[in-house]
Each structure stands twice: as structure tokens, then as C-alpha cells.
Design an enzyme around this catalytic site. Structure first.
Site, PDB file in Angstrom:
ATOM      1  N   GLU A  14       0.868  -1.194   0.000  1.00 29.69           N
ATOM      2  CA  GLU A  14       0.000   0.000   0.000  1.00 29.69           C
ATOM      3  C   GLU A  14       0.890   1.225   0.000  1.00 29.69           C
ATOM      4  O   GLU A  14       1.666   1.431   0.940  1.00 29.69           O
ATOM      5  CB  GLU A  14      -0.956  -0.042   1.197  1.00 29.69           C
ATOM      6  CG  GLU A  14      -1.963  -1.167   1.087  1.00 29.69           C
ATOM      7  CD  GLU A  14      -2.665  -1.225  -0.262  1.00 29.69           C
ATOM      8  OE1 GLU A  14      -3.080  -0.172  -0.785  1.00 29.69           O
ATOM      9  OE2 GLU A  14      -2.778  -2.328  -0.827  1.00 29.69           O
ATOM     10  N   CYS A  54      -1.234   9.379   3.508  1.00 31.46           N
ATOM     11  CA  CYS A  54      -1.297   8.926   2.114  1.00 31.46           C
ATOM     12  C   CYS A  54      -2.545   9.493   1.453  1.00 31.46           C
ATOM     13  O   CYS A  54      -2.588   9.721   0.257  1.00 31.46           O
ATOM     14  CB  CYS A  54      -1.296   7.416   2.047  1.00 31.46           C
ATOM     15  SG  CYS A  54      -2.621   6.678   3.004  1.00 31.46           S
TER      16      CYS A  54
HETATM   17  P1  NAD Z   1       9.043   4.576   3.484  1.00 29.51           P
HETATM   18  O1  NAD Z   1       8.743   3.886   2.210  1.00 29.51           O
HETATM   19  O2  NAD Z   1      10.208   5.462   3.537  1.00 29.51           O
HETATM   20  O3  NAD Z   1       9.257   3.496   4.672  1.00 29.51           O
HETATM   21  C1  NAD Z   1       8.264   2.543   4.985  1.00 29.51           C
HETATM   22  C2  NAD Z   1       8.916   1.383   5.716  1.00 29.51           C
HETATM   23  O4  NAD Z   1       9.801   0.710   4.821  1.00 29.51           O
HETATM   24  C3  NAD Z   1       9.767   1.793   6.909  1.00 29.51           C
HETATM   25  O5  NAD Z   1       9.602   0.838   7.940  1.00 29.51           O
HETATM   26  C4  NAD Z   1      11.180   1.754   6.348  1.00 29.51           C
HETATM   27  O6  NAD Z   1      12.161   1.540   7.345  1.00 29.51           O
HETATM   28  C5  NAD Z   1      11.080   0.565   5.402  1.00 29.51           C
HETATM   29  N1  NAD Z   1      12.059   0.531   4.309  1.00 29.51           N
HETATM   30  C6  NAD Z   1      12.674   1.588   3.722  1.00 29.51           C
HETATM   31  N2  NAD Z   1      13.500   1.147   2.744  1.00 29.51           N
HETATM   32  C7  NAD Z   1      13.386  -0.199   2.711  1.00 29.51           C
HETATM   33  C8  NAD Z   1      13.975  -1.220   1.916  1.00 29.51           C
HETATM   34  N3  NAD Z   1      14.832  -0.945   0.933  1.00 29.51           N
HETATM   35  N4  NAD Z   1      13.626  -2.512   2.160  1.00 29.51           N
HETATM   36  C9  NAD Z   1      12.739  -2.814   3.124  1.00 29.51           C
HETATM   37  N5  NAD Z   1      12.156  -1.896   3.919  1.00 29.51           N
HETATM   38  C10 NAD Z   1      12.463  -0.602   3.702  1.00 29.51           C
HETATM   39  O7  NAD Z   1       7.696   5.359   3.907  1.00 29.51           O
HETATM   40  P2  NAD Z   1       7.451   6.278   5.178  1.00 29.51           P
HETATM   41  O8  NAD Z   1       8.152   7.565   5.003  1.00 29.51           O
HETATM   42  O9  NAD Z   1       7.642   5.506   6.420  1.00 29.51           O
HETATM   43  O10 NAD Z   1       5.865   6.524   5.055  1.00 29.51           O
HETATM   44  C11 NAD Z   1       5.313   7.485   4.223  1.00 29.51           C
HETATM   45  C12 NAD Z   1       4.818   6.856   2.938  1.00 29.51           C
HETATM   46  O11 NAD Z   1       3.861   5.841   3.239  1.00 29.51           O
HETATM   47  C13 NAD Z   1       4.088   7.844   2.049  1.00 29.51           C
HETATM   48  O12 NAD Z   1       4.451   7.617   0.718  1.00 29.51           O
HETATM   49  C14 NAD Z   1       2.616   7.506   2.269  1.00 29.51           C
HETATM   50  O13 NAD Z   1       1.771   7.868   1.214  1.00 29.51           O
HETATM   51  C15 NAD Z   1       2.695   6.009   2.444  1.00 29.51           C
HETATM   52  N6  NAD Z   1       1.520   5.497   3.151  1.00 29.51           N
HETATM   53  C16 NAD Z   1       0.618   4.770   2.446  1.00 29.51           C
HETATM   54  C17 NAD Z   1      -0.541   4.304   3.073  1.00 29.51           C
HETATM   55  C18 NAD Z   1      -1.564   3.509   2.315  1.00 29.51           C
HETATM   56  O14 NAD Z   1      -2.396   2.872   2.958  1.00 29.51           O
HETATM   57  N7  NAD Z   1      -1.547   3.520   1.003  1.00 29.51           N
HETATM   58  C19 NAD Z   1      -0.747   4.570   4.425  1.00 29.51           C
HETATM   59  C20 NAD Z   1       0.223   5.305   5.120  1.00 29.51           C
HETATM   60  C21 NAD Z   1       1.366   5.773   4.472  1.00 29.51           C
END
Ligand code: NAD
Length: 531
Positions: A300, A334
Site C-alpha cells: 500500500e 497517504c
Molecule cells: P518509506 O517507504 O520510507 O518506509 C516505509 C517502511 O519501509 C519503513 O519501515 C522503512 O524503514 C522501510 N524501508 C525503507 N526502505 C526499505 C527497503 N529498501 N527494504 C525494506 N524496507 C524498507 O515510507 P514512510 O516515510 O515511512 O511513510 C510514508 C509513505 O507511506 C508515504 O508515501 C505515504 O503515502 C505512504 N503510506 C501509504 C498508506 C496507504 O495505505 N496507502 C498509508 C500510510 C502511508
């Protein structure tokens, strides 16, 4: 094969009555204000503690630690956490594999009761969890309360859904046979949540996975590790057997990636940004030595969500909805309404009322419960300010546009509005994830729909119009997973608004909906010839 005994007994519970969303707290009520202040004071005494990893129920320390800090006061340490790496990720997967052998056969009542008991405890400690959210990610009281309420809803809803799923049958019984359809767990999952709903989304993905019989490794965001550690305590208090949920802390590229690439990880439940989600999707597709399955990914991702305001709309209601969706939690959702698409004849009135409405938005430390707090960290602060600077060449800045300087060095940014933005500009295409709104002028409702659909995302959208034909067209043509008519585009409720996006916004898993648990299961049919 005999079912291995569970090490912990959970007192059995069944869902009470029909599902109802956890009510939001009314903070204008003096008692609730006092309760929240007391919780903030109690949690403030807990800040700065060190937390271990929890692998197979054991407390484990890594060779290095990292800190999580208060975005409103970056000098204030919220928690000290173990910086897990590949070694700890491997240990976590081993622990989860071991407990899978018993948890997959645990009676359904046991798994359901674990979720219900966890929900009960969080309900009792609601203000405490709100306070952790305020300190660790900068949520004001209402935003924190909504996160906690959604967490309780997910736990309750998925407990009920697991019972419903267990009662499903094959559609047809073939003559002379007894035909069964069973939804069995997948195996060990990696749960990788974002920081912005660090309780609800983290707990929701975890709950769905374990209630269906999987075991998991949760790797929270390094910006919100303490909330996950507190949630793990509650799971244990609720009677969770060791190893069902394993808490791994660490960064994404190293620690999170080790889970994604692990050959014994069967599925990855990820919520986060588009680039990381796509990277995980690609890496999970590649089989590793010793891997005997095709990994499943539930992804997501981000959004560039739009609100259309038609010429016939109630402009005041539209302005309120646009402001709430664009600037709630500093635009760090999001579903944040980062684009407003306004029909020509009401454009000027809309912009004027929007600017007036922004004056009521206070920006300060969320402990004091302002409308808007900080953005999450220094990198986000710099990124949003870069978008604002570049945006000056893409639209007309009519409100905000600056950082808000404070003695505490909090990561504050003014609510910022650009008008006359070109729909193809970066401001209108890229997820900024901060308090920045792009306003666009269109000549017709046709054009409004084309602009709204003109990004690579498709998560949420809203339309304000009094004309039923406009609303019907939006139902058919506005290509988003979650469409809202005459209301704001944030604030999905578990059960009523199953959540998930189209296109680059994700795999549309519809969290909080009737199909969600299926993502965490595989279906097995058994046909027995009656003799
Ligand atoms: P992010 O993608 O930076 O990180 C999300 C998670 O992934 C964190 O736990 C991070 O440590 C981990 N991560 C980062 N790089 C990784 C890798 N290479 N391999 C495995 N794990 C990795 O996102 P964020 O800044 O934590 O959250 C914000 C984002 O989340 C925004 O884009 C927002 O739109 C999205 N979001 C989406 C929803 C939805 O339901 N669609 C809900 C909430 C947030």
C-alpha cells in the site's frame, strides 16, 4: 500429527454485539482533556528508555543502537532502540518459523481472543498511546486519538472477519462428496509499516497476519520504533505465545531488506512510499537459494489525492474539507488532499475563503494541541521546503511557504498554498507528504475529472457538488480506490471504507474490508468421496 501445545493460554473471548467503530474522544470535554494531560505527563517520565529487540520472546540487544526523537523538539529522545541488521533479521525469521509450527494449528478461538484482549488493553490505555503518538511522531490530540481508535477497530474487525472466514464453504457440494474450503496460513511474514500511522497500520497488518495463523517479524519505521515496542508489550500482556510476533528494529535498506530477501519469508505486508514499495516488489519476485514458494507482496503506497469542487458546490463545505484534508497532520497522510481542482466560476471565491480559513491554523508543539504540528524529521523538513522553493516557478504562492522557527528547533512548516498550478507541474504530480496544497483552475467538470485522474496514483479523491449527475459521473470515472462525495478525502473508517489504492498507490488490498484477510491466507479444498 498432534497439535503442539501452546506455551501460553489466552482466556477465550468472543466479539460482543455487532462491530462498531471505536468512538473518537471529545477533547472539549474537561475530563478527557485532563486525562490526556495526565497521560502526556506520565509518558514524558518514560522518555529516553532503552528497548530491546523481542525475538522468540527473548530480549535481544544488537551491537549498536539508534534513537527516536520528538519532531517538535529534536533534542528530546523518545526511545533508544537496537539497530538490527542481517544477523538479527535472520534470528527473527528463525524465531517466527519455530513458532509457526504451533501457531498455525492453534485453535481459531485462541487467535481471535488474542486480538480481542489486545484491543481491550489498548482501550483501557488509550490516552497513554495517544501521548506516545504525540511525542514520537508529532500528532495533535485528535490525530493521535484517531490512530489509536483505528488500531482498536482493526483488532476487533479482523477478529470477527477471521471467524467469518472460518465459516466459509465451497459454493457447491458435488453429489456423493463432502467438499470443504479452508483458508490456511501462508507462513512467516515480514510486516513493514510506515511512521505516519505507526500504531494503526503497524497493528492492523500484524493482526491480520496472526489471526489467520501466520507468524511475523515486524520491522517498524526508525521514526516510530517506540510505539511498536509498546504495542508488543500489550500483545505479550494479552497472552501472545513467544515468537508469534517478533520485533526487529533497524533501518530499511539493510535490516528491512534482509527480511524481504530472506528465502523463508513467505509474504511481505508493506505500507510506505512508492519507490520503496516498488523496490520490495522487484526484490521479492526474485527467488533466493532454498526458497520454495513465490513470495506474496501486499503493498500500500503513496497518493496525490485530489478534491474536485464543482461550480454548483457548497463552497464553504468544500473549503473546510480541503483544509482538513490538506493540512491535517501537516499533510503527512497517504490520503492527504494535496490537490484542489476548482471550476472556473467559483475559483476566486474559493481561493479567498481558503486563505481566510488558513488563518485559524495554529502551528506549534502538539503537546499543546494546535491544529498543526511539525513534519517528521529533518530530511522531510528539507524535502518539503525544496518542493516549496521549486514550486514558486510552477504556481503562485498565496499562503505560507516558510519554515516556522522555534527555540526547540522543531520541524515546523507553515500551511502552504500555491494557486494557478499547471496539472503537469511537479507540485501537482509528486507526493510531497507535507503541508503543501496545489490549487488548479478548470473550465468544466469534464476537465476536472481528467485532471484528477491525470497522475500515476489513484488512492483517494473527493468531489463537492450538489448535482447528482456530477456525483454519478465521479462514481464511474474518478479512478481511485477510495472516493468521497461531499466530504473530505481523508479519514477512512474501518469496515465502512475498506482502504487501498489503484495504479501506483498500491495493490488495493482494502485494509479494514471483507477481503483483507484473504491476502494472508491460501485456500485449500478437500473433496472426500462419501462411501
Ligand atoms: P518509506 O517507504 O520510507 O518506509 C516505509 C517502511 O519501509 C519503513 O519501515 C522503512 O524503514 C522501510 N524501508 C525503507 N526502505 C526499505 C527497503 N529498501 N527494504 C525494506 N524496507 C524498507 O515510507 P514512510 O516515510 O515511512 O511513510 C510514508 C509513505 O507511506 C508515504 O508515501 C505515504 O503515502 C505512504 N503510506 C501509504 C498508506 C496507504 O495505505 N496507502 C498509508 C500510510 C502511508
Amino acid at each position: 500429527m498432534a497439535t503442539p501445545a501452546l506455551t501460553t493460554q489466552i482466556q477465550h473471548r468472543t466479539p460482543k454485539g455487532k462491530f462498531e467503530n471505536e468512538p473518537f474522544t471529545d477533547f472539549s470535554h474537561g475530563k478527557h482533556t485532563n486525562d490526556m494531560k495526565a497521560a502526556l505527563s506520565w509518558v514524558s517520565d518514560q522518555l529516553g528508555r532503552e528497548y530491546p529487540l523481542v525475538l522468540g520472546g527473548e530480549r535481544v540487544r544488537a551491537s549498536a543502537t539508534f534513537t527516536s526523537v520528538n519532531p517538535a523538539k529534536p533534542a528530546e529522545v523518545i526511545g533508544v532502540h537496537q539497530a538490527g541488521g542481517v544477523t538479527e533479521a535472520n534470528q527473527a525469521v528463525e524465531a517466527a518459523l519455530k513458532s509457526f509450527e504451533s501457531w498455525k494449528f492453534a485453535p481459531l478461538e485462541e487467535r481471535v481472543s488474542l486480538l480481542l484482549r489486545t484491543a481491550e488493553i489498548i482501550k483501557q490505555r488509550k490516552f497513554e498511546f495517544c501521548a506516545w503518538l504525540t511525542y514520537e511522531v508529532g500528532k495533535n490530540w485528535a490525530e493521535a486519538d484517531a490512530d489509536v481508535a483505528e488500531c482498536i477497530d482493526f483488532l476487533d474487525f479482523y477478529a470477527r472477519e477471521a471467524l467469518r472466514l472460518a465459516g466459509s464453504q465451497t459454493p457447491i457440494q458435488f453429489p456423493g462428496e463432502r467438499d470443504e474450503l479452508k483458508y490456511i496460513p501462508l507462513g512467516v511474514g515480514a510486516v513493514i509499516p510506515p511512521w505516519n500511522f505507526p500504531l494503526a497500520i503497524m497493528a492492523g497488518m500484524t493482526a491480520a497476519a496472526i489471526v489467520t495463523g501466520n507468524t511475523v517479524v515486524v520491522k517498524p519505521s526508525p521514526d516510530a520504533p517506540t510505539i511498536a515496542a509498546r504495542f508488543l508489550d500489550v500483545l505479550e500482556e494479552a497472552g501472545m505465545p513467544p515468537g508469534v510476533v517478533n520485533l526487529l528494529q533497524g533501518d530499511g535498506p539493510n535490516c528491512g531488506n534482509a527480511l524481504v530477501e530472506h528465502p523463508k519469508v513467505r509474504f511481505i505486508a508493506f505500507t510506505g512510499s512508492r519507490p520503496v514499495g516498488l523496490e520490495i516488489h522487484e526484490k521479492a519476485a526474485k527467488p533466493r537459494a532454498g526458497q520454495i514458494w513465490i513470495k506474496r507482496t501486499i503493498l500500500e503506497l503513496g497518493g496525490k489525492d485530489a478534491t474536485i469542487v464543482a461550480a454548483d458546490a457548497d463552497v464553504n463545505a468544500a473549503v473546510d474539507g480541503v483544509i482538513a484534508a490538506a493540512f491535517g497532520f501537516s499533510g503527512q497522510k497517504c490520503s492527504a488532499g494535496s490537490r484542489a481542482i476548482i471550476e472556473d466560476s467559483i475559483y476566486d471565491v474559493f481561493v479567498e475563503k481558503l486563505r481566510d480559513g488558513l488563518e485559524a491554523i495554529s502551528v506549534s508543539d502538539p503537546v499543546t494541541n494546535p491544529r498543526m504540528g511539525p513534519v517528521i524529521n529533518a530530511a522531510a523538513h528539507a524535502r518539503v521546503l525544496r518542493y516549496i522553493e521549486a514550486g514558486k516557478a510552477e504556481g503562485r504562492l498565496v499562503a505560507g511557504g516558510h519554515a516556522v522557527e522555534t527555540e526547540s528547533g522543531g520541524y515546523y512548516i507553515e500551511p502552504t498554498v500555491f494557486i494557478d498550478v499547471d496539472p503537469k507541474a511537479k507540485l501537482a504530480q509528486e507526493e510531497i507528504f507535507g503541508p503543501v496544497l496545489a490549487v488548479m483552475r478548470v473550465k468544466s467538470f469534464d476537465e476536472a475529472l481528467a485532471v484528477a485522474n491525470g497522475t500515476e496514483f489513484g488512492l483517494t479523491g473527493a468531489v463537492y457538488s450538489t448535482a447528482p449527475e456530477n456525483l454519478d459521473r465521479a462514481r464511474r470515472e474518478f479512478h481511485v480506490g477510495n472516493l468521497y462525495l461531499n466530504r473530505k478525502c481523508t479519514g477512512a473508517m474501518v469496515g465502512a471504507h475498506p482502504f487501498g489504492g489503484f495504479n501506483m498507490s498500491g495493490t488495493d488490498s482494502k485494509a479494514g474490508g471483507p477481503e483483507y484477510l484473504l491476502h494472508f491466507t491460501q485456500a485449500k479444498t478437500v473433496a472426500e468421496r462419501l462411501i
